[in-house]
Write an enzyme that holds these catalytic residues in place. Structure first.
Site, PDB file in Angstrom:
ATOM      1  N   LYS A 187       3.890  -0.704  -3.841  1.00  0.00           N
ATOM      2  CA  LYS A 187       4.929   0.145  -3.283  1.00  0.00           C
ATOM      3  C   LYS A 187       5.835  -0.590  -2.658  1.00  0.00           C
ATOM      4  O   LYS A 187       7.049  -0.159  -2.966  1.00  0.00           O
ATOM      5  CB  LYS A 187       4.234   1.315  -2.420  1.00  0.00           C
ATOM      6  CG  LYS A 187       3.420   2.232  -3.032  1.00  0.00           C
ATOM      7  CD  LYS A 187       4.363   3.058  -3.824  1.00  0.00           C
ATOM      8  CE  LYS A 187       5.277   4.092  -3.239  1.00  0.00           C
ATOM      9  NZ  LYS A 187       5.895   4.791  -4.113  1.00  0.00           N
TER      10      LYS A 187
ATOM     11  N   THR B 221       5.780   4.748   0.876  1.00  0.00           N
ATOM     12  CA  THR B 221       4.960   4.987   2.172  1.00  0.00           C
ATOM     13  C   THR B 221       5.134   3.951   3.138  1.00  0.00           C
ATOM     14  O   THR B 221       5.690   2.993   3.274  1.00  0.00           O
ATOM     15  CB  THR B 221       3.717   4.660   1.479  1.00  0.00           C
ATOM     16  OG1 THR B 221       2.551   4.672   2.525  1.00  0.00           O
ATOM     17  CG2 THR B 221       3.563   3.281   0.833  1.00  0.00           C
ATOM     18  N   ASP B 222       4.309   4.351   4.401  1.00  0.00           N
ATOM     19  CA  ASP B 222       4.611   3.553   5.550  1.00  0.00           C
ATOM     20  C   ASP B 222       3.774   2.233   5.384  1.00  0.00           C
ATOM     21  O   ASP B 222       3.579   1.462   6.145  1.00  0.00           O
ATOM     22  CB  ASP B 222       4.180   4.189   6.831  1.00  0.00           C
ATOM     23  CG  ASP B 222       2.776   5.046   6.827  1.00  0.00           C
ATOM     24  OD1 ASP B 222       1.891   4.766   5.783  1.00  0.00           O
ATOM     25  OD2 ASP B 222       2.474   5.488   7.636  1.00  0.00           O
ATOM     26  N   GLU B 223       2.663   2.139   4.502  1.00  0.00           N
ATOM     27  CA  GLU B 223       1.766   1.036   4.242  1.00  0.00           C
ATOM     28  C   GLU B 223       2.456  -0.058   3.951  1.00  0.00           C
ATOM     29  O   GLU B 223       1.795  -1.023   4.001  1.00  0.00           O
ATOM     30  CB  GLU B 223       0.670   1.617   3.257  1.00  0.00           C
ATOM     31  CG  GLU B 223      -0.013   2.715   3.851  1.00  0.00           C
ATOM     32  CD  GLU B 223      -1.213   3.189   2.943  1.00  0.00           C
ATOM     33  OE1 GLU B 223      -2.089   2.057   2.484  1.00  0.00           O
ATOM     34  OE2 GLU B 223      -1.498   4.287   2.632  1.00  0.00           O
TER      35      GLU B 223
ATOM     36  N   TYR C 181      -2.379  -1.577  -3.321  1.00  0.00           N
ATOM     37  CA  TYR C 181      -1.224  -0.592  -3.530  1.00  0.00           C
ATOM     38  C   TYR C 181      -0.048  -0.728  -2.605  1.00  0.00           C
ATOM     39  O   TYR C 181       0.723  -0.607  -3.090  1.00  0.00           O
ATOM     40  CB  TYR C 181      -2.391   0.679  -2.777  1.00  0.00           C
ATOM     41  CG  TYR C 181      -1.310   1.774  -2.592  1.00  0.00           C
ATOM     42  CD1 TYR C 181      -0.460   2.563  -3.388  1.00  0.00           C
ATOM     43  CD2 TYR C 181      -1.302   2.372  -1.423  1.00  0.00           C
ATOM     44  CE1 TYR C 181       0.227   3.475  -3.163  1.00  0.00           C
ATOM     45  CE2 TYR C 181      -0.271   3.228  -0.766  1.00  0.00           C
ATOM     46  CZ  TYR C 181       0.478   3.998  -1.826  1.00  0.00           C
ATOM     47  OH  TYR C 181       1.217   4.983  -1.488  1.00  0.00           O
TER      48      TYR C 181
END
Length: 347
Positions: A158, A128-130, A154
């Site tokens: 990741k 993810t970009d997060e 989260y």
């Protein structure tokens, strides 16, 4: 040859499995633990298809994964398996690290004991970009060279899994590829995420809860475009490389919600003639809410020739149409524990 798709009964994973079998004759083994967001009904259309087999299990079960790799002569693993909802990670971080970190570790260990048997083996890790943190309004979009600065449990889990994948490349020579995508939307998305939650609540006559001022910006990627990007990375990506995948659609949350209301006003008008926009309610912002995400996807376009095909407006209309046509699916996944969680989260 066969591919193994982990987390393949979830939102993006099931879309990928369906997309793969619609465009390829190569068989798929789907592995999924069927936690709350995993739904075997997502793959119901594949019943009786000899090219697809489903196995219930965890990516952390190294022995199980090893048996699947060997018995099916797997030439690629595409890892979607993850706990993926920020709000849930804030209220209960532990499952995110159990699945996203320790689960990924178990999966990598199984693959490490197998990959040397196939010179063409690939391990594609979907992230993810997060992991990159947040952007100010005028900052450049996230590139693959951006430092990791996760702000939620989260995102931290990741980021940790991404680092594990990289370490297995550097230490053991594992033939890995990593993708970091922006916010996905489309059919089969569990209605805890913004777009399906708003559709579900709107039709039920409930409040449309928008965090804070609603001006948080996300880059929206239609799930079908994401699937095509993953196919391309698996086919032609350079081993050890990371590819950012974005939709080139930066929208504020409130813009998205209002666009949904406009579509629903047209496609499923309310009996009293009022707009669904009247149900919008601003609620207390969540802790550590990232203000803006944006993806610089020039690398995948330049090196692999991929770019998104779907405009946000057309993708959103397809999404609304799917949810309106599949209300039984929504009813099935929004019972029991889901309702209790929504009540706790939004009051």
């Amino acid at each position: 040859m066969t591919i193994l798709v982990t987390g393949g009964a979830g939102f993006i994973g099931s879309n990928f499995v369906l997309d793969w079998l619609a465009t390829s004759s190569e068989p798929v083994v789907t592995l999924d633990a069927l936690t709350y967001a995993g739904n075997l009904n997502n793959l119901k259309s594949l019943e009786g298809d000899a090219r697809h087999s489903f196995v219930r299990g965890s990516i952390g079960d190294t022995a199980l994964v090893g048996r699947l790799l060997r018995s099916h002569d797997v030439r690629a693993v595409i890892n979607f398996a993850a706990e993926s909802h920020v709000d849930r990670s804030i209220s209960g971080p532990a499952p995110f690290f159990e699945t996203n970190v320790m689960g990924t570790l178990g999966l990598l260990e199984a693959v490490r004991g197998y990959f040397a048997q196939r010179s063409d083996f690939r391990f594609l890790h979907v992230s993810t970009d997060e992991v990159y943190g947040t952007l100010e309004r005028d900052e450049p979009a996230f590139a693959e060279t951006n430092p990791y600065r996760p702000n939620s449990p989260y995102a931290a889990s990741k980021a940790s899994s991404d680092h594990l994948v990289r370490a297995y490349r550097e230490t053991y020579g594992l033939p890995v590829l990593v993708t970091n995508c922006s916010n996905n939307y489309g059919p089969l998305q569990f209605p805890e995420k913004l777009i399906p939650l708003m559709i579900h609540n709107a039709l039920a006559g409930k409040a449309l809860p928008v965090y804070g001022d609603g001006l948080q910006v996300r880059d929206w990627l239609y799930v079908g475009d994401h699937c095509s990007a993953l196919r391309r990375v698996l086919e032609a990506g350079s081993l050890g490389e990371t590819y950012n995948v974005g939709g080139n659609n930066q929208k504020t949350n409130i813009e998205v919600v209002r666009a949904l209301c406009t579509l629903l006003d047209r496609k499923r008008p309310k009996a009293d003639g009022t707009s669904y926009a009247g149900q919008i309610t601003h609620v207390t912002d969540r802790p550590g809410h990232d203000r803006r995400y944006a993806i610089d996807a020039r690398k995948i376009e330049r090196e692999l020739g991929w770019s998104p095909a779907e405009a946000f407006e057309s993708g959103l209309e397809k999404t609304v149409d799917w949810y309106l046509a599949n209300e039984d699916w929504v009813a099935d996944v929004t019972s029991g524990a889901y309702r209790e969680w929504v009540a706790r989260q939004y009051g």
